[in-house]
Design a protein around this motif. Structure first.
Motif, short mmCIF file in Angstrom:
data_model
loop_
_atom_site.label_atom_id
_atom_site.label_comp_id
_atom_site.label_asym_id
_atom_site.label_seq_id
_atom_site.Cartn_x
_atom_site.Cartn_y
_atom_site.Cartn_z
N GLN A 393 18.25 33.52 54.78
CA GLN A 393 18.95 32.96 53.62
C GLN A 393 20.41 32.70 53.94
O GLN A 393 20.98 31.67 53.53
CB GLN A 393 18.83 33.92 52.43
N GLN A 394 21.06 33.63 54.66
CA GLN A 394 22.47 33.43 55.03
C GLN A 394 22.64 32.21 55.92
O GLN A 394 23.59 31.43 55.75
CB GLN A 394 23.00 34.69 55.73
N GLN A 395 21.71 32.02 56.89
CA GLN A 395 21.80 30.85 57.76
C GLN A 395 21.64 29.56 56.97
O GLN A 395 22.37 28.58 57.18
CB GLN A 395 20.74 30.93 58.86
N ASN A 396 20.67 29.55 56.05
CA ASN A 396 20.47 28.35 55.23
C ASN A 396 21.70 28.05 54.37
O ASN A 396 22.12 26.89 54.24
CB ASN A 396 19.24 28.52 54.35
N GLN A 397 22.29 29.10 53.79
CA GLN A 397 23.49 28.90 52.98
C GLN A 397 24.65 28.38 53.82
O GLN A 397 25.43 27.52 53.38
CB GLN A 397 23.87 30.21 52.28
N GLN A 398 24.78 28.89 55.06
CA GLN A 398 25.87 28.45 55.94
C GLN A 398 25.70 26.97 56.30
O GLN A 398 26.67 26.20 56.31
CB GLN A 398 25.88 29.30 57.22
N GLN A 399 24.43 26.58 56.60
CA GLN A 399 24.19 25.18 56.93
C GLN A 399 24.50 24.27 55.75
O GLN A 399 25.10 23.20 55.90
CB GLN A 399 22.74 24.99 57.38
N GLN A 400 24.06 24.70 54.55
CA GLN A 400 24.34 23.89 53.38
C GLN A 400 25.84 23.78 53.12
O GLN A 400 26.36 22.72 52.73
CB GLN A 400 23.64 24.48 52.15
N GLN A 401 26.57 24.86 53.34
CA GLN A 401 28.01 24.83 53.14
C GLN A 401 28.70 23.91 54.14
O GLN A 401 29.63 23.16 53.79
CB GLN A 401 28.57 26.26 53.25
N ASN A 402 28.24 23.93 55.41
CA ASN A 402 28.83 23.04 56.42
C ASN A 402 28.58 21.58 56.07
O ASN A 402 29.48 20.74 56.19
CB ASN A 402 28.23 23.35 57.79
N GLN A 403 27.36 21.27 55.63
CA GLN A 403 27.07 19.90 55.23
C GLN A 403 27.92 19.47 54.04
O GLN A 403 28.41 18.34 53.96
CB GLN A 403 25.58 19.75 54.90
N ALA A 404 28.12 20.39 53.10
CA ALA A 404 28.95 20.07 51.93
C ALA A 404 30.39 19.82 52.34
O ALA A 404 31.06 18.92 51.81
CB ALA A 404 28.86 21.20 50.90
N ASN A 405 30.90 20.62 53.28
CA ASN A 405 32.28 20.43 53.75
C ASN A 405 32.43 19.07 54.44
O ASN A 405 33.43 18.36 54.24
CB ASN A 405 32.67 21.56 54.70
N LYS A 406 31.45 18.72 55.29
CA LYS A 406 31.53 17.43 55.97
C LYS A 406 31.54 16.29 54.97
O LYS A 406 32.30 15.33 55.08
CB LYS A 406 30.35 17.28 56.94
N LYS A 407 30.66 16.39 53.99
CA LYS A 407 30.59 15.35 52.98
C LYS A 407 31.88 15.27 52.18
O LYS A 407 32.38 14.19 51.85
CB LYS A 407 29.40 15.61 52.06
N ARG A 408 32.44 16.43 51.85
CA ARG A 408 33.68 16.46 51.07
C ARG A 408 34.83 15.82 51.87
O ARG A 408 35.63 15.05 51.33
CB ARG A 408 34.01 17.90 50.71
N ASN A 409 34.92 16.14 53.17
CA ASN A 409 35.96 15.54 54.02
C ASN A 409 35.78 14.02 54.12
O ASN A 409 36.76 13.26 54.08
CB ASN A 409 35.94 16.16 55.41
N PHE A 410 34.53 13.59 54.26
CA PHE A 410 34.27 12.16 54.36
C PHE A 410 34.67 11.44 53.07
O PHE A 410 35.26 10.36 53.09
CB PHE A 410 32.79 11.93 54.68
N ASP A 411 34.32 12.06 51.91
CA ASP A 411 34.68 11.44 50.62
C ASP A 411 36.20 11.39 50.45
O ASP A 411 36.74 10.41 49.91
CB ASP A 411 34.04 12.22 49.47
N ARG A 412 36.90 12.44 50.86
CA ARG A 412 38.36 12.43 50.75
C ARG A 412 38.97 11.32 51.60
O ARG A 412 39.89 10.59 51.17
CB ARG A 412 38.92 13.79 51.19
N THR A 413 38.45 11.18 52.83
CA THR A 413 38.96 10.14 53.72
C THR A 413 38.72 8.75 53.15
O THR A 413 39.60 7.87 53.16
CB THR A 413 38.31 10.26 55.10
N LYS A 414 37.53 8.57 52.61
CA LYS A 414 37.20 7.27 52.06
C LYS A 414 38.07 6.96 50.85
O LYS A 414 38.59 5.84 50.69
CB LYS A 414 35.72 7.25 51.68
#
Length: 601
Positions: A393-414
Motif C-alpha cells: 500500500q505504501q508503494q502504491n501511494q508513493q507512486q500515485q503521489q509521484n504521478q500527481a507531482n509530475k502532473k502538477r508541475n506540468f500544469d503549472r508550467t503550461k
C-alpha cells in the motif's frame, strides 16, 4: 358415576366420585367382582349372583386415601393390587392380595419405594406378574423437565424388585408379551434403548439404541415391533423374538395408530383425525415389510379410527416366522428424498471441492480451538502477511503521489507559459522534460539572450502540445469543459498583446497556441456532434419502455428457469414433490404467456 346393564339399559349402580384422576373402577375377567376406591376406602362388590350384588359391599379396606386399586386378569378369584402413596416421610407402598383374603397379614407381596407421585399398574396376561411404572411430577435434580420415572416388578409368588435400566432418561414404553413370561422396555434419552426382560428382571436381549418410543407384540408373542411415532420420523423395526434378529426395517411416517391383526402376520398403520387432519388413510403390511394394501382418504375428508375384526381365542394358530420376502405393492404416496441436504450456494455443478470440512477439535475444548504453538505460528503468518500488505500500500501511494507531482508541475508550467506567452530562459526552470526538449529547437537571440522559434518548428511544437493535451483530456473530462474559457482568455490576451505591440517571436508563439486550441475545439465539436445523434436515438427507446411489461416478462422468465432446474433434477433420478410436478406441467402455459408479452406493444 353410573353403571348400566347392557341387556336392559337399566341403571344398576351410582356413586359420587370426587377424584379427577385414577377414579376408574376395576372389574375381574369374569365380571364377578367390581372394585372402586372412594373417599380413601377400597370397596368390593360381589356380582356372582347378579346385579343385586350392587346393593351392599362385601369387602372394605381403609387407609387408601389417594390410592389406586387394580384387579388382575386371569384366574378367578383374581389377585388384587392396592397402591398407597407415602406421607410425612414414609415411602409409598404397593401390596398384592388374593381375593377375598384382604387382611393386613394376608399380603402375598409388597414393594415400597420413594419418589412416586403417580403410579401405573400393568398386569401380564395370566395375572401373575405386575409392573409398576412410578413417576414424579417434578425432578428435584433439574435433569428433566418431565420428572423422574422408575419401574418395579412384583409377582404372586412374593418376589419384588426394581427393573434395572442402563441408560438415564424417561421410560417411553413398557409392554408385556402375550406369553406372560417376558416384557420389553423402551427407555432413555434419544436415541433410546430397548431391552427384553424375563420374570427375574434379567436382560434377555438388548435391542441397542435407535429412534423409537413404543413397542408392540403380536398376539402370539413371537414378533415384536419397535417403532418411533409422534415426533419421530416413523421407523418401524420388526424383530423375531425367538431368534433375536431383525426381520425388516421400514418407514411409516405420520402414523397415529398401530395394531397387529388377530392372525399375528399382518399389522395396520393409520393416520387418523383429530391428531392429523391431512393425508388420512391406512396401510396394511406383512411382517416381512411388504406393503399389502393401501387406502388414502381424499383431500378434505378425515379418517377417525381403524380396527381389525375380532375373533375368539384359539381361532388362529401361531405363525411360523421365516425370512422370505412377501410380494407387495408400491405405495402411491411420494417418498421423501434420501439425498443429503445441500446448501443453496453449493447446488448446481460439481461442488465437491466447495464442501466445508469440519474443524478438528481437542477433547474437552470447544470446536476450532488449537494449541498455543499453533496459535503463535498462525499469528506470525498473519503479521507477515499484514506487513507485506502495508508495504504494498505504501508503494502504491508513493507512486500515485509521484504521478500527481509530475502532473502538477506540468500544469503549472503550461499555465505559466499560457499566461506569460514566453518560451525563453525565464520558463526553463519550471518546464517539464518534454517542454525542455521542445525549447531545444529554439535559437538564442544575440541581443537579449532570449530564444526565438523558427517558423518551421511552430507546427512541431503545436503537435507536441496537442499530444500532451489529449491523454490529459482522457484522464480528466473537466478539461474539455474548461477549454472554451481558456480560448476566451487567450483571445483577450492576444488582443491586449497586439495593442501593446509585443515582440514578433511572442506573437508567433501565441499564434501557434491559438492554432492548437482551435484544432482541439474542432475535434471536440466533432465528438459532440457524433454523441448528439446517439443521445437522440436513445431517448425514443426510453420513452417506449414499459416497466410493468418488463416486470411481467422477468417474472415469467424466472418461472421458466425454475422449471428447467426441476427438469434437470428429475432427469438425475430425484423424486420430486407434488407441487413441483404441477409446476413442470405449467411450462407450456408460461411459454405462451412469455410469447404474448413479447409480441404485445
Amino acid at each position: 358415576m353410573f353403571v348400566y346393564e347392557i341387556a336392559t339399559g337399566k341403571q344398576v349402580f351410582s356413586i359420587v366420585q370426587k377424584k379427577q384422576t385414577d377414579w376408574e373402577p376395576s372389574w375381574s375377567s369374569d365380571e364377578g367382582i367390581f372394585a372402586i376406591v372412594v373417599g380413601g376406602e377400597s370397596l368390593f362388590y360381589d356380582l356372582s349372583q347378579g346385579i343385586e350384588g350392587f346393593n351392599a359391599t362385601t369387602k372394605k379396606i381403609g387407609g387408601s386415601k389417594g390410592g389406586v386399586l387394580s384387579v388382575g386378569p386371569g384366574s378367578s378369584p383374581p389377585f388384587i393390587a392396592i397402591y398407597t402413596p407415602g406421607a410425612k416421610g414414609a415411602p409409598s407402598m404397593c401390596k398384592l392380595y388374593k381375593y377375598p383374603a384382604l387382611a393386613q397379614n394376608q399380603t402375598l407381596a409388597c414393594k415400597s419405594f420413594f419418589n412416586a407421585d403417580r403410579v401405573e399398574m400393568m398386569w401380564n396376561k395370566r395375572g401373575t406378574g405386575l409392573l409398576l411404572l412410578t413417576s414424579t411430577e417434578v425432578d428435584k435434580t433439574g435433569a428433566s423437565y418431565y420428572g423422574n420415572q422408575a419401574l418395579h416388578f412384583l409377582n404372586t409368588k412374593g418376589d419384588s424388585c426394581s427393573v434395572p435400566l442402563s441408560k438415564e432418561g424417561p421410560v417411553h414404553c413398557v409392554k408385556w408379551s402375550p406369553k406372560a413370561t417376558e416384557f420389553v422396555v423402551v427407555y432413555g434419552y434419544m436415541p433410546s434403548k430397548a431391552a427384553l426382560y424375563n420374570l427375574k428382571c434379567d436382560v434377555i436381549f438388548d435391542f441397542k439404541e435407535g429412534p423409537r418410543n413404543c413397542a408392540y407384540f403380536n398376539p402370539f408373542g413371537n414378533l415384536v415391533v419397535l417403532a418411533g411415532f409422534g415426533n419421530l420420523p416413523g421407523n418401524v423395526e420388526i424383530w423375531d423374538v425367538k431368534m433375536k434378529e431383525m426381520i425388516a426395517n421400514i418407514k411409516c411416517p405420520d402414523t397415529t395408530h398401530f395394531e397387529w391383526s388377530p392372525n399375528g402376520e399382518y399389522f395396520v398403520t393409520a393416520t387418523t383425525a383429530p391428531r392429523l387432519r391431512i393425508g388420512n388413510g391406512f396401510k396394511v403390511y406383512h411382517y416381512s415389510g411388504a406393503l399389502m394394501h393401501e387406502t388414502i382418504w381424499p383431500q378434505g375428508q378425515e379418517l377417525l379410527a381403524v380396527e381389525w375384526q375380532q375373533f375368539a381365542e384359539n381361532t388362529f394358530t401361531e405363525p411360523i416366522i421365516t425370512k422370505a420376502k412377501q410380494e407387495g405393492i408400491k405405495s402411491s404416496q411420494p417418498e421423501a428424498s434420501k439425498k443429503v441436504y445441500t446448501p443453496p450456494h453449493l447446488r448446481g455443478g460439481n461442488n465437491v471441492d466447495k464442501i466445508i470440512q469440519p474443524q478438528s477439535t481437542i477433547p474437552g475444548l470447544p470446536p476450532g480451538y488449537t494449541s498455543s504453538q499453533a496459535n503463535n505460528k498462525k499469528q506470525g503468518a498473519q503479521k507477515s502477511q499484514q506487513q507485506q500488505h502495508n508495504n504494498n500500500q505504501q508503494q502504491n501511494q508513493q507512486q500515485q503521489q509521484n504521478q500527481a507531482n509530475k502532473k502538477r508541475n506540468f500544469d503549472r508550467t503550461k499555465t505559466r507559459r499560457e499566461s506569460k506567452g514566453e518560451g525563453g530562459a525565464a520558463g526553463n526552470n519550471n518546464q517539464s522534460p518534454q517542454m525542455n526538449k521542445n525549447q531545444n529547437n529554439a535559437t538564442p537571440s544575440p541581443s537579449n539572450g532570449e530564444a526565438t522559434v523558427a517558423p518551421g518548428n511552430q507546427e512541431e511544437n503545436g503537435q507536441q502540445q496537442q499530444q500532451q493535451q489529449r491523454p490529459q483530456n482522457k484522464r480528466n473530462p473537466n478539461n474539455r469543459r474548461q477549454q472554451p474559457h481558456q480560448q476566451q482568455y487567450q483571445q483577450k490576451r492576444q488582443q491586449n498583446n497586439n495593442g501593446n505591440n509585443e515582440k514578433p517571436h511572442e506573437n508567433n508563439i501565441q499564434e501557434g497556441h491559438q492554432q492548437n486550441q482551435e484544432k482541439t475545439a474542432n475535434h471536440q465539436q466533432q465528438i459532440g456532434g457524433e454523441q448528439q445523434p446517439l443521445q437522440q436515438q436513445q431517448q425514443p427507446s426510453k420513452k417506449a419502455a414499459n416497466p410493468e411489461k418488463d416486470k411481467k416478462i422477468r417474472n415469467v422468465a424466472k418461472k421458466l428457469s425454475d422449471i428447467k432446474k426441476l427438469k434437470v433434477r428429475q432427469e438425475q433420478g430425484e423424486v420430486l414433490e407434488l407441487n413441483q410436478l404441477n409446476k413442470i406441467a405449467m411450462e407450456a402455459k408460461f411459454l405462451e404467456e412469455l410469447k404474448a408479452l413479447k409480441l404485445s406493444n
